[in-house]
Design an enzyme around this catalytic site. Structure first.
Site, mmCIF file in Angstrom:
data_model
loop_
_atom_site.group_PDB
_atom_site.id
_atom_site.type_symbol
_atom_site.label_atom_id
_atom_site.label_comp_id
_atom_site.label_asym_id
_atom_site.label_seq_id
_atom_site.Cartn_x
_atom_site.Cartn_y
_atom_site.Cartn_z
ATOM 1 N N HIS A 9 45.042 36.710 39.252
ATOM 2 C CA HIS A 9 46.037 37.762 39.040
ATOM 3 C C HIS A 9 46.905 37.370 37.854
ATOM 4 O O HIS A 9 47.188 36.188 37.664
ATOM 5 C CB HIS A 9 46.911 37.918 40.294
ATOM 6 N N HIS A 55 41.054 46.356 37.825
ATOM 7 C CA HIS A 55 42.300 46.795 38.484
ATOM 8 C C HIS A 55 41.921 47.309 39.872
ATOM 9 O O HIS A 55 41.427 46.552 40.696
ATOM 10 C CB HIS A 55 42.950 47.837 37.567
ATOM 11 N N ASP A 77 42.624 42.713 46.619
ATOM 12 C CA ASP A 77 41.317 43.351 46.709
ATOM 13 C C ASP A 77 40.258 42.496 47.404
ATOM 14 O O ASP A 77 39.170 42.979 47.696
ATOM 15 C CB ASP A 77 40.813 43.715 45.302
HETATM 16 N N1 CMC Z 1 36.820 34.476 38.338
HETATM 17 C C1 CMC Z 1 36.600 33.421 37.519
HETATM 18 N N2 CMC Z 1 37.429 33.008 36.570
HETATM 19 C C2 CMC Z 1 38.569 33.692 36.434
HETATM 20 C C3 CMC Z 1 38.894 34.789 37.258
HETATM 21 C C4 CMC Z 1 37.959 35.178 38.236
HETATM 22 N N3 CMC Z 1 38.205 36.207 39.034
HETATM 23 N N4 CMC Z 1 40.090 35.299 36.904
HETATM 24 C C5 CMC Z 1 40.510 34.524 35.879
HETATM 25 N N5 CMC Z 1 39.601 33.560 35.604
HETATM 26 C C6 CMC Z 1 39.721 32.503 34.603
HETATM 27 C C7 CMC Z 1 39.541 33.046 33.209
HETATM 28 O O1 CMC Z 1 38.181 33.004 32.814
HETATM 29 C C8 CMC Z 1 40.410 32.115 32.407
HETATM 30 O O2 CMC Z 1 39.712 30.898 32.256
HETATM 31 P P1 CMC Z 1 39.828 30.050 30.874
HETATM 32 O O3 CMC Z 1 41.285 29.630 30.832
HETATM 33 O O4 CMC Z 1 38.879 28.920 31.038
HETATM 34 O O5 CMC Z 1 39.465 31.002 29.781
HETATM 35 C C9 CMC Z 1 41.585 31.816 33.337
HETATM 36 O O6 CMC Z 1 41.057 32.007 34.669
HETATM 37 C C10 CMC Z 1 42.787 32.729 33.138
HETATM 38 O O7 CMC Z 1 42.352 34.084 33.322
HETATM 39 P P2 CMC Z 1 42.786 35.317 32.445
HETATM 40 O O8 CMC Z 1 41.596 36.192 32.230
HETATM 41 O O9 CMC Z 1 43.527 34.834 31.238
HETATM 42 O O10 CMC Z 1 43.830 36.005 33.407
HETATM 43 P P3 CMC Z 1 44.393 37.465 33.266
HETATM 44 O O11 CMC Z 1 45.797 37.409 33.723
HETATM 45 O O12 CMC Z 1 44.147 38.022 31.907
HETATM 46 O O13 CMC Z 1 43.487 38.303 34.260
HETATM 47 C C11 CMC Z 1 42.662 39.397 36.185
HETATM 48 C C12 CMC Z 1 43.866 38.705 35.532
HETATM 49 C C13 CMC Z 1 43.093 39.979 37.546
HETATM 50 C C14 CMC Z 1 42.197 40.566 35.297
HETATM 51 C C15 CMC Z 1 41.528 38.371 36.356
HETATM 52 O O14 CMC Z 1 41.968 37.311 37.179
HETATM 53 C C16 CMC Z 1 40.270 39.012 36.917
HETATM 54 O O15 CMC Z 1 39.473 39.567 36.168
HETATM 55 N N6 CMC Z 1 40.060 38.948 38.280
HETATM 56 C C17 CMC Z 1 38.919 39.598 38.885
HETATM 57 C C18 CMC Z 1 39.173 41.078 39.028
HETATM 58 C C19 CMC Z 1 40.156 41.375 40.137
HETATM 59 O O16 CMC Z 1 40.067 40.849 41.246
HETATM 60 N N7 CMC Z 1 41.092 42.296 39.859
HETATM 61 C C20 CMC Z 1 42.093 42.739 40.829
HETATM 62 C C21 CMC Z 1 43.463 42.317 40.427
HETATM 63 S S1 CMC Z 1 44.659 42.528 41.750
HETATM 64 C C22 CMC Z 1 44.812 44.189 42.051
HETATM 65 C C23 CMC Z 1 44.990 45.069 40.879
HETATM 66 O O17 CMC Z 1 45.649 44.734 39.893
HETATM 67 O O18 CMC Z 1 44.475 46.151 40.942
#
Ligand code: CMC
Length: 432
Positions: A307, A268, A363
């Site tokens: 996201h 986050h 971010d």
């Molecule tokens: N790098 C590589 N792969 C990713 C990433 C990433 N940053 N984010 C998602 N994926 C992949 C994930 O592995 C999954 O792949 P598969 O379908 O093959 O299993 C697919 O994309 C869908 O991802 P998800 O984990 O189901 O998506 P989510 O909605 O649960 O997670 C998230 C959202 C923001 C937690 C995630 O994208 C992430 O961990 N990003 C990196 C951390 C980040 O930048 N966070 C800041 C978010 S914005 C500001 C805030 O909220 O504070």
């Protein structure tokens, strides 16, 4: 003829049910009517991490994740970033309308008059280790404020709520700055009420021996825009924490301490910190392809990408990328920007990221600006928490005044052991 209803056939019983569809949703509680017999509890939905569950009705922030649109109370984020100020935006978020000139002046005055913190807060700030993370210090000291303001428990009294709102928006920057000065081993710098909200924050962080600190106007403006961009983002993890904890009717300081703790995590608000560590680790544009390979192999995450809601470019990331150049003109170019831009270019062209609709989020570029402005990496999530306070308070008030809301209490699917008798320790079989 089309109707705004959903018809469900339960194949276990052959019975049909018709439920109203309102605002694109059905009421989860309607499903409880679906039973195999009278003793049956009724059907529930299973939605870990709230992927497809609306937990509230809100009028504060609108996001269209597919088109990359973000509106506060209907106003587009880019217009607010260009034309508004953080305090005006905070007023808008909290009150629903932009203030008139006298309203803005009064609002600003009230916030400014509450920036000082009780001297005892300095004492427990002093108790932290020199290398304590400022987010840990912030979480604890915000929570501690509830002990200074017992009147905050009067959460259904509008004038008490307003007073806590002034205090929270005014004092959190002071706590944040004191946490920073503590970790630097520097004497605390008191608020200067002649300065703007962002200018005073820079003063409390960076004032040295000068009698009067003068913030650089470019940095002051850039920080104010960053504050606007971070002011609210509807039902994210920390806002859900604010609403969830607040739903127990605890005071707002305790609820904001919980929301700040949620923001601390690397998925986050801690992501901006993680982005800088990642860019430093990559170190050179030549090493980007190898890094991308590791991400695709599931060994790394591309921090600052992806996201839950945006499946397009985060509009905040675009604005931040734009103000980076202005900051670099004053502070010098951050070499990490070249790595970030190239990383973005390669990722946006790669099937793995295209298929999953992974774009830069807020971010990805914010840390690069914060670093250029002289903030240590540990301070980045703190810089997120300060402006998010207005959003948290607005969401908390909306929750309190919503007659449909109750204490937050999800259900579970129990998969554990069935009923069994306690076995005294001497009689238990030995561990395998
Ligand atoms: N790098 C590589 N792969 C990713 C990433 C990433 N940053 N984010 C998602 N994926 C992949 C994930 O592995 C999954 O792949 P598969 O379908 O093959 O299993 C697919 O994309 C869908 O991802 P998800 O984990 O189901 O998506 P989510 O909605 O649960 O997670 C998230 C959202 C923001 C937690 C995630 O994208 C992430 O961990 N990003 C990196 C951390 C980040 O930048 N966070 C800041 C978010 S914005 C500001 C805030 O909220 O504070």
């Amino acid at each position: 003829m089309s109707r705004d209803t959903l018809t469900i056939t339960d194949n276990r019983t052959g019975k049909q049910y018709e439920f109203p569809i309102e605002d694109g949703t059905i009421r989860a509680l309607d499903l409880r009517q679906i039973k195999v017999n009278e003793k049956d509890f009724g059907l529930m939905t299973y939605d870990p991490a709230f992927n497809n569950t609306a937990a509230c009705k809100s009028r504060i922030t609108y996001i269209d994740g597919d088109r990359g649109v973000l509106l506060y109370r209907g106003y587009p984020i880019d217009q607010l970033a260009e034309k508004s100020s953080y305090l005006e935006t905070a007023y808008l978020i909290l009150n629903g309308e932009l203030p008139t000139a006298p309203q803005l002046q009064q609002w600003t005055e009230h916030i400014t008059l509450h920036t000082i913190i009780h001297e005892n807060v300095k004492k427990f700030m002093d108790g932290f280790h020199h290398d304590a993370h400022p987010m840990g210090m912030l979480v604890s000291t915000i929570g501690a404020l509830s002990t200074f303001y017992p009147d905050a428990k009067d959460i259904f009294n509008p004038s008490s709520r307003l007073k806590q709102t002034y205090r929270l928006i005014a004092k959190i920057p002071t706590l944040a700055a004191f946490a920073y000065r503590h970790s630097m081993g520097m004497p605390y710098a008191y608020p200067d009420n002649d300065l703007s909200y962002a200018g005073n924050f820079l003063n409390m962080l960076f004032k040295m021996t000068e009698v009067k600190y003068k913030p650089n106007p470019v940095l002051e403006k850039a920080l104010d825009v960053l504050f606007i961009l971070h002011a609210d983002h509807e039902q994210n993890c920390s806002t859900s924490a604010m609403r969830g904890v607040g739903s127990s009717h605890v005071d707002p300081y305790s609820a904001i301490a919980a929301a700040t703790a949620a923001l601390y995590g690397p998925l986050h608000g801690g992501a901006n910190e993680a982005v800088i560590r990642m860019l430093n680790e990559i170190g050179d544009v030549k090493r980007i392809p190898a890094f991308i390979q590791r991400v695709k192999a599931g060994e790394e995450k591309l921090m600052g990408f992806g996201h839950r809601v945006y499946k397009n470019y985060d509009p905040r990331a675009r604005i931040i990328k734009g103000i980076a150049e202005e900051v670099f003109e004053v502070m010098g170019r951050n070499p990490l920007l070249d790595i970030a831009v190239e990383l973005e270019r390669i990722a946006l062209d790669d099937e793995y990221f295209i298929k999953r609709k992974l774009y830069p989020n807020v971010d990805f570029y914010s840390g690069i600006i914060y670093q250029a402005m002289g903030f240590p990496t540990d301070m980045f999530p703190v810089l997120f928490a300060i402006p998010r306070t207005s959003g948290w308070v607005a969401q908390w008030v909306e929750m309190l005044l919503d007659s449909e809301q109750k204490i937050a209490r999800p259900r579970q699917i129990y998969l554990g052991a069935g009923l069994r008798d306690y076995i005294p320790v001497d009689s238990r079989p030995s561990a395998p």
